[in-house]
Design a protein around this motif. Structure first.
Motif, short mmCIF file in Angstrom:
data_model
loop_
_atom_site.label_atom_id
_atom_site.label_comp_id
_atom_site.label_asym_id
_atom_site.label_seq_id
_atom_site.Cartn_x
_atom_site.Cartn_y
_atom_site.Cartn_z
N VAL A 1 0.84 -1.20 0.00
CA VAL A 1 0.00 0.00 0.00
C VAL A 1 0.87 1.26 0.00
CG1 VAL A 1 -1.70 1.32 1.32
CG2 VAL A 1 -1.97 -1.15 1.04
N MET A 2 1.93 1.25 0.79
CA MET A 2 2.84 2.40 0.82
C MET A 2 3.52 2.57 -0.55
SD MET A 2 2.45 3.76 3.79
CE MET A 2 0.77 3.19 3.78
N GLY A 3 3.78 1.47 -1.23
CA GLY A 3 4.33 1.54 -2.58
C GLY A 3 3.34 2.19 -3.54
N THR A 4 2.07 1.91 -3.35
CA THR A 4 1.04 2.53 -4.19
C THR A 4 0.96 4.03 -3.92
OG1 THR A 4 -0.23 0.47 -4.26
CG2 THR A 4 -1.43 2.50 -4.77
N VAL A 5 1.04 4.42 -2.65
CA VAL A 5 1.05 5.85 -2.31
C VAL A 5 2.25 6.52 -2.99
CG1 VAL A 5 1.28 7.54 -0.45
CG2 VAL A 5 -0.20 5.54 -0.13
N ASP A 6 3.41 5.88 -2.91
CA ASP A 6 4.62 6.39 -3.54
C ASP A 6 4.40 6.60 -5.04
OD1 ASP A 6 7.65 6.87 -3.36
OD2 ASP A 6 7.53 5.29 -4.88
N LYS A 7 3.86 5.58 -5.70
CA LYS A 7 3.62 5.68 -7.15
C LYS A 7 2.66 6.82 -7.47
CE LYS A 7 4.43 0.80 -8.10
NZ LYS A 7 3.79 -0.47 -8.40
N CYS A 8 1.62 6.96 -6.65
CA CYS A 8 0.63 8.03 -6.91
C CYS A 8 1.26 9.40 -6.75
CB CYS A 8 -0.57 7.87 -5.99
SG CYS A 8 -1.65 6.51 -6.46
N ILE A 9 2.08 9.57 -5.73
CA ILE A 9 2.72 10.87 -5.53
C ILE A 9 3.59 11.23 -6.73
CG2 ILE A 9 4.49 12.07 -4.15
CD1 ILE A 9 3.23 10.66 -1.69
N TYR A 10 4.31 10.27 -7.25
CA TYR A 10 5.20 10.57 -8.38
C TYR A 10 4.48 10.52 -9.72
CZ TYR A 10 8.77 11.14 -5.01
OH TYR A 10 9.48 11.63 -3.95
N ARG A 11 3.23 10.11 -9.73
CA ARG A 11 2.44 10.15 -10.97
C ARG A 11 1.50 11.35 -11.00
NH1 ARG A 11 1.38 3.72 -12.19
NH2 ARG A 11 3.59 3.25 -12.30
N LEU A 12 1.64 12.24 -10.06
CA LEU A 12 0.80 13.44 -10.06
C LEU A 12 1.12 14.34 -11.26
CD1 LEU A 12 0.66 14.23 -6.26
CD2 LEU A 12 -1.27 13.58 -7.74
N GLU A 13 2.30 14.19 -11.82
CA GLU A 13 2.66 14.94 -13.03
C GLU A 13 2.05 14.30 -14.28
OE1 GLU A 13 4.07 17.84 -12.83
OE2 GLU A 13 4.41 17.61 -10.68
N ASN A 14 1.63 13.05 -14.15
CA ASN A 14 1.00 12.32 -15.26
C ASN A 14 -0.26 11.65 -14.72
OD1 ASN A 14 0.21 10.67 -17.34
ND2 ASN A 14 2.26 9.96 -17.82
N ARG A 15 -1.33 12.43 -14.63
CA ARG A 15 -2.56 11.96 -13.99
C ARG A 15 -3.17 10.75 -14.69
NH1 ARG A 15 -4.13 16.56 -10.63
NH2 ARG A 15 -2.07 17.23 -9.97
N ASP A 16 -2.91 10.58 -16.00
CA ASP A 16 -3.43 9.41 -16.70
C ASP A 16 -2.83 8.13 -16.13
OD1 ASP A 16 -4.97 11.03 -18.32
OD2 ASP A 16 -3.55 11.01 -20.00
N LYS A 17 -1.54 8.16 -15.82
CA LYS A 17 -0.88 7.00 -15.22
C LYS A 17 -1.43 6.71 -13.83
CE LYS A 17 2.51 5.89 -18.15
NZ LYS A 17 2.66 4.59 -18.75
N LEU A 18 -1.65 7.77 -13.05
CA LEU A 18 -2.24 7.61 -11.72
C LEU A 18 -3.64 7.01 -11.84
CD1 LEU A 18 -2.06 10.05 -8.77
CD2 LEU A 18 -4.24 9.05 -9.40
N GLN A 19 -4.42 7.54 -12.76
CA GLN A 19 -5.78 7.03 -12.98
C GLN A 19 -5.75 5.55 -13.34
OE1 GLN A 19 -8.00 9.16 -15.98
NE2 GLN A 19 -9.49 7.52 -16.19
N GLU A 20 -4.86 5.18 -14.24
CA GLU A 20 -4.76 3.79 -14.68
C GLU A 20 -4.38 2.87 -13.50
OE1 GLU A 20 -1.60 1.39 -17.42
OE2 GLU A 20 -2.37 3.27 -18.25
N LEU A 21 -3.40 3.29 -12.71
CA LEU A 21 -2.96 2.51 -11.56
C LEU A 21 -4.10 2.28 -10.57
CD1 LEU A 21 -0.57 1.34 -9.77
CD2 LEU A 21 -0.44 3.64 -8.78
N MET A 22 -4.80 3.35 -10.22
CA MET A 22 -5.84 3.23 -9.19
C MET A 22 -7.10 2.55 -9.73
SD MET A 22 -4.09 4.12 -6.71
CE MET A 22 -5.37 3.76 -5.52
N THR A 23 -7.41 2.72 -11.01
CA THR A 23 -8.56 2.03 -11.59
C THR A 23 -8.31 0.52 -11.57
OG1 THR A 23 -9.08 3.94 -12.97
CG2 THR A 23 -10.04 1.84 -13.62
N GLU A 24 -7.09 0.11 -11.94
CA GLU A 24 -6.74 -1.31 -11.87
C GLU A 24 -6.80 -1.82 -10.44
OE1 GLU A 24 -2.95 -1.73 -13.82
OE2 GLU A 24 -3.79 -1.16 -15.78
N MET A 25 -6.38 -0.98 -9.49
CA MET A 25 -6.45 -1.34 -8.07
C MET A 25 -7.91 -1.57 -7.67
SD MET A 25 -4.63 -1.49 -5.13
CE MET A 25 -3.20 -0.56 -5.58
#
Length: 193
Positions: free
Chosen positions: A110-134
């Motif tokens: 879960v902390m790894g997911t938070v990390d990925k989301c923080i660094y994907r804030l510059e690319n919201r499509d990647k964040l969206q894809e990650l969390m939608t799959e989650m």
């Protein structure tokens, strides 16, 4: 002493303080909506929020496993029904050592997911894809959609002590905005199947 309290004591050297209890209780009083409208736009995060999140995350990462475990132990203490949703924790004969290992592994994911989301804030499509799959994965695990909103408040309560010298309302808002965005896309994934 309950297993949760023993785990928390081994991590922090104490059970929970009255201050911690009041933060958890007050965070539980925040409104949590169980209805979801996927047609609404996702929550916004400002550039200032992004800067705050990254600065805080650099500090939190120094003890990320501890923060993750405290987050989940607190979540299980305040919402025991969430504990039952975790397949890994359903084994009746799991020893305390095995339980701690399972909890730590999940907390680190879960902390790894938070990390990925923080660094994907510059690319919201990647964040969206990650969390939608989650969300899709969690729906397949039969996780209730109302559980999704609980982790953010608990996470914020867990990181505040590490950041108490710099913590402001602005920090609280930035983290809350991040978890609202993460939950939005997770819920969207859960509703897509």
């Amino acid at each position: 002493m309950s297993l949760f309290k023993r785990i928390k004591r081994s991590l922090t050297g104490s059970i929970q303080t009255d201050d911690y209890k009041s933060r958890v209780i007050s965070s539980n009083n925040n409104e949590t909506s169980t209805t979801f409208d996927p047609q609404k736009p996702p929550p916004e995060i400002s550039q200032r929020d992004v800067d705050i999140l990254r600065d805080c995350w650099n500090i939190v990462q120094q003890d990320v496993a501890k923060v993750g475990i405290i987050t989940f132990v607190g979540l299980f203490e305040t919402h025991p029904d969430v504990h039952d949703a975790f397949m890994s924790f359903r084994a009746v004969n799991t020893s305390e050592l095995e339980y701690k290992a399972i909890l730590r592994a999940h907390a680190l994911r879960v902390m790894g997911t938070v990390d990925k989301c923080i660094y994907r804030l510059e690319n919201r499509d990647k964040l969206q894809e990650l969390m939608t799959e989650m969300g899709i994965r969690h729906k397949n695990y039969s996780v209730k959609i109302e559980f999704i909103d609980l982790i953010g408040h608990q996470f914020i309560s867990s990181i505040k002590p590490s950041l108490e010298t710099v913590w402001t309302d602005e920090h609280e808002k930035a983290w809350d905005n991040l978890f609202k965005l993460m939950c939005y896309h997770t819920r969207k994934g859960m509703c897509s199947i």
